[in-house]
Design an enzyme around this catalytic site. Structure first.
Site, short mmCIF file in Angstrom:
data_model
loop_
_atom_site.label_atom_id
_atom_site.label_comp_id
_atom_site.label_asym_id
_atom_site.label_seq_id
_atom_site.Cartn_x
_atom_site.Cartn_y
_atom_site.Cartn_z
N LYS A 190 34.25 24.34 63.83
CA LYS A 190 33.77 25.38 63.11
C LYS A 190 31.97 24.90 62.74
O LYS A 190 31.89 24.12 61.70
CB LYS A 190 34.36 25.56 61.78
CG LYS A 190 35.02 26.27 60.76
CD LYS A 190 33.58 27.03 60.44
CE LYS A 190 33.37 26.24 59.05
NZ LYS A 190 31.51 27.65 58.74
N SER A 244 27.71 19.61 52.85
CA SER A 244 27.45 18.46 51.16
C SER A 244 28.46 17.81 50.54
O SER A 244 29.81 18.00 50.88
CB SER A 244 27.45 20.16 50.30
OG SER A 244 28.05 21.18 50.06
N THR A 245 28.02 17.00 49.16
CA THR A 245 29.21 16.26 48.53
C THR A 245 30.68 17.39 47.87
O THR A 245 30.92 16.88 48.38
CB THR A 245 27.81 15.38 47.96
OG1 THR A 245 27.67 14.26 48.96
CG2 THR A 245 29.41 14.56 46.84
N GLU A 246 29.66 18.21 47.44
CA GLU A 246 30.96 19.22 46.24
C GLU A 246 31.57 19.76 47.61
O GLU A 246 32.66 19.57 47.19
CB GLU A 246 30.19 20.28 46.07
CG GLU A 246 29.18 20.12 44.99
CD GLU A 246 27.97 18.45 45.45
OE1 GLU A 246 27.15 18.94 45.77
OE2 GLU A 246 28.14 17.66 44.51
N GLU A 265 30.38 12.84 56.27
CA GLU A 265 28.83 13.25 56.54
C GLU A 265 28.56 13.53 55.64
O GLU A 265 28.45 14.41 55.85
CB GLU A 265 28.41 12.86 57.77
CG GLU A 265 28.71 11.80 58.95
CD GLU A 265 28.58 10.92 58.42
OE1 GLU A 265 27.33 9.98 57.67
OE2 GLU A 265 28.47 9.77 59.19
N CYS A 299 20.44 14.92 56.06
CA CYS A 299 20.73 14.21 54.94
C CYS A 299 20.17 13.51 53.87
O CYS A 299 20.19 13.10 52.77
CB CYS A 299 22.10 14.01 55.00
SG CYS A 299 21.80 13.15 56.88
N GLU A 396 20.44 16.42 45.13
CA GLU A 396 19.91 16.85 46.14
C GLU A 396 19.41 18.58 46.54
O GLU A 396 20.10 19.05 45.31
CB GLU A 396 21.36 16.74 47.08
CG GLU A 396 20.61 16.87 48.55
CD GLU A 396 22.07 16.58 49.85
OE1 GLU A 396 22.85 17.41 49.40
OE2 GLU A 396 21.71 16.19 50.68
P1 NAD Z 1 28.23 22.68 53.22
O1 NAD Z 1 29.15 21.58 52.87
O2 NAD Z 1 28.43 23.84 52.53
O3 NAD Z 1 28.62 23.34 54.91
C1 NAD Z 1 28.54 22.97 55.64
C2 NAD Z 1 30.02 23.39 56.21
O4 NAD Z 1 30.93 23.23 55.54
C3 NAD Z 1 29.83 24.60 56.50
O5 NAD Z 1 30.41 24.81 58.18
C4 NAD Z 1 30.18 25.55 55.63
O6 NAD Z 1 30.36 26.81 56.59
C5 NAD Z 1 31.63 24.69 55.66
N1 NAD Z 1 31.95 24.50 54.37
C6 NAD Z 1 31.97 24.71 53.27
N2 NAD Z 1 32.56 25.52 52.47
C7 NAD Z 1 33.22 24.39 52.68
C8 NAD Z 1 34.86 24.32 52.59
N3 NAD Z 1 35.29 24.97 51.27
N4 NAD Z 1 36.46 24.21 52.59
C9 NAD Z 1 35.58 23.95 54.33
N5 NAD Z 1 34.30 24.37 54.86
C10 NAD Z 1 33.19 24.61 54.31
O7 NAD Z 1 26.55 22.15 53.16
P2 NAD Z 1 25.02 22.69 54.07
O8 NAD Z 1 24.98 23.32 52.62
O9 NAD Z 1 25.64 23.83 55.12
O10 NAD Z 1 24.59 21.78 54.53
C11 NAD Z 1 23.67 21.12 54.05
C12 NAD Z 1 24.00 19.27 52.69
O11 NAD Z 1 24.79 19.03 54.24
C13 NAD Z 1 23.35 18.63 52.12
O12 NAD Z 1 23.48 18.42 51.52
C14 NAD Z 1 23.11 17.17 53.51
O13 NAD Z 1 23.05 16.36 52.60
C15 NAD Z 1 24.38 17.62 53.46
N6 NAD Z 1 24.54 16.80 55.21
C16 NAD Z 1 24.83 15.74 55.80
C17 NAD Z 1 24.64 15.23 56.87
C18 NAD Z 1 25.07 13.11 56.50
O14 NAD Z 1 25.31 12.79 58.17
N7 NAD Z 1 25.50 12.86 55.69
C19 NAD Z 1 24.10 15.74 57.74
C20 NAD Z 1 23.35 16.24 57.50
C21 NAD Z 1 23.60 17.41 56.20
#
Ligand code: NAD
Length: 492
Positions: A190, A244-246, A265, A299, A396
């Site tokens: 996804k 994201s952490t949330e 991650e 990240c 962040e």
């Molecule tokens: P996000 O958490 O909003 O979304 C990430 C993915 O999760 C997307 O595919 C989104 O559609 C999906 N998603 C959103 N809500 C969901 C839910 N309730 N249930 C299931 N899936 C859901 O993050 P983002 O804004 O797309 O990306 C940025 C974040 O990703 C930052 O916090 C960044 O630090 C983190 N990140 C971490 C790493 C790592 O390796 N640690 C790498 C890249 C990005």
């Protein structure tokens, strides 16, 4: 909707994009679609299906059927390895198209996205080689009673949901697809709703390489609908998530339903330390790249800079000057160093943090504004003078915004590094390697870089402490995340 764009719009996006389920292209059951926008212009150039629970259910059924049939997991490991190598060759042969799709979708500068995809190809080859190297162990039984031949064996965990973010879409997808397929899992990928293109093309190339139908399904959709349906689906055995952490915490709750395995991650707020004895020709450009690369949308972006007092002004001015000099623009231009933020929402969010920095009394050394042009561009921004509890030092931002703080007391360095709920990365610039080792031991983060910053080699584990995640990608840990361990006892 305006069709467009880029130097050579790939044929792939000239046709209507669909979901890939069980080797077939199909529309979402609801018929809903999501516009796909070029962040460098803000214009919509295509759309993808907005899958929901019904489509996820179909994809999970296809993945389950392929898993149970053994079409992939019971294929000889040599043959699986060959197919993954073929996939890596297909990605390499189509790299120009994939780079174009990624720039249209995400805005990354061409040099950066090319490197990211090349590294992802290496990662796929690394895991292709692991297909034939999945070992259990025989053990000498520790109990006294009887004679046994006993051993452990590793088996694919089953149906895996792979949920990835938008900030380096194809490499984030391959970081999961490669070990999951090498382990023998069947998957549902996804991608983020903002960046679906390369994931769909990857699904198509996987079929061409010989990955059987239903083994790699690609389902585009919003997180709250498609992502959430995947995370709570009772027939999914494993979720591997980057984001994201949330949202990571939401997935923990969603996974509780069937106690599916979970790898996370997540976000970061990583510190970079520059000591007086550092080679400043290395430290200054690397500290600048640590925060400004990919427009801060990494990240492990080095968003907190700590500099020993004597060198503070020199380093901060050097980093700010590097930011001012960066060529900002469309990712297709070869000299672009800084692309746009991903969306108008992220643009507003980052500008909101810059406002908060001003309101909290921070001194703006450079940047601080949106660019007056189309697209979601923000200047590389450096603040000083913010208190330890400022939002900018604790949350962040995921944008090109750095907070620099002088280091007074060397005994407090580890405390400064660890004063965050995150623990993803840290950078240390010094010629005193003993000092670097000492600090590296004290920092609670998954990745420490000394005299450079960022990146992850496939041979090593990548991941975070604390709220930066659960588990590791990369190396043996990366494939073990998609394997179950079984103990077998044979009484002799
Ligand atoms: P996000 O958490 O909003 O979304 C990430 C993915 O999760 C997307 O595919 C989104 O559609 C999906 N998603 C959103 N809500 C969901 C839910 N309730 N249930 C299931 N899936 C859901 O993050 P983002 O804004 O797309 O990306 C940025 C974040 O990703 C930052 O916090 C960044 O630090 C983190 N990140 C971490 C790493 C790592 O390796 N640690 C790498 C890249 C990005």
């Amino acid at each position: 909707m305006t069709m467009q764009s880029g130097p050579s719009s790939p044929d792939f996006i000239k046709r209507p994009l669909q979901l890939l389920i069980n080797g077939q292209w199909c529309e979402a059951v609801s018929g809903q679609r999501i516009d796909v926008e070029n962040p460098a212009t803000g214009s919509v150039f295509t759309s993808t299906p907005a899958a929901d629970a019904a489509d996820i259910d179909a994809a999970v059924k296809a993945a389950r059927a392929s898993f149970e049939s053994g079409s992939w997991r019971r294929m000889s490991s040599v043959q699986r390895e060959q197919i993954l190598w073929k996939l890596s060759d297909l990605i390499e042969n189509n790299i120009d198209e994939l780079v174009t799709l990624e720039i249209l979708d995400n805005g990354m500068p061409i040099s950066l996205v090319t490197r990211a995809i090349e590294r992802a190809i290496d990662g796929l080859r690394y895991y292709a080689g692991m297909c034939t190297k999945i070992y259990g162990r025989t053990t000498n039984i520790s109990g006294k009673r009887a004679e046994f031949h006993a051993f452990s064996q590793l088996e694919p965990v089953g149906v895996a949901g792979l949920i990835v973010p938008w900030n380096s879409p194809l490499s984030a997808a391959l970081n999961k697809v490669a070990p999951a397929l090498a382990a023998g899992c069947s998957c549902i990928l996804k991608p983020a709703e903002q960046t679906p293109l390369t994931a769909l093309r990857l699904g198509e190339l996987a079929l061409e390489a010989g990955v059987p139908p239903g083994v790699l399904n690609v389902v585009t959709g919003y997180g709250r609908t498609a992502g959430a349906a995947l995370a709570r689906h009772p027939d999914v055995d494993k979720i591997s998530f980057t984001g994201s952490t949330e949202v990571g915490k939401e997935l923990v709750r969603a996974a509780a339903g069937n106690l599916k395995r979970l790898s996370l991650e997540l976000g970061g707020k990583s510190p970079v330390f520059v000591f007086d004895d550092a080679d400043m020709d290395i430290a200054i450009p690397r500290a600048a790249a640590a925060i400004f690369a990919n427009t801060g949308q990494i990240c492990y972006a080095g968003s907190r800079l700590y500099v020993q007092k004597k060198s503070f002004d020199r380093v901060v001015e050097g980093v700010a000057a590097a930011g001012r000099k960066m060529k900002i623009g469309d990712g297709f231009s070869k000299d672009t160093e800084l692309g746009p933020l991903i969306s108008s929402q992220q643009h507003k969010r980052v500008l909101g943090y810059i406002e908060a920095g001003r309101a909290e009394g921070g001194a703006l050394v450079s940047g601080g504004k949106a660019l007056e042009r189309e697209g979601y561009f923000v200047e590389p921004t450096v603040f000083t003078g913010l208190a330890p509890d400022s939002r900018l030092l604790n949350e962040e931002i995921f944008g090109p915004v750095l907070v620099a703080t002088p280091i007074d007391d060397l005994n407090e360095l580890a405390a400064k590094a660890n004063a965050t709920r995150y623990g993803l990365g840290a950078g240390i610039f010094t010629r005193d390697l003993s000092n670097a080792h000492r600090l590296a031991n004290l920092i609670r983060a998954g990745n420490i870089w000394v005299n450079f910053y960022g990146g992850a080699d496939k041979s090593l584990p990548f991941g975070g402490y604390k709220e930066s995640g659960w588990g590791r990608e990369g190396g043996e840990d990366g494939i073990e995340a998609f394997l179950e361990k079984k103990a077998v006892y044979i009484r002799l």
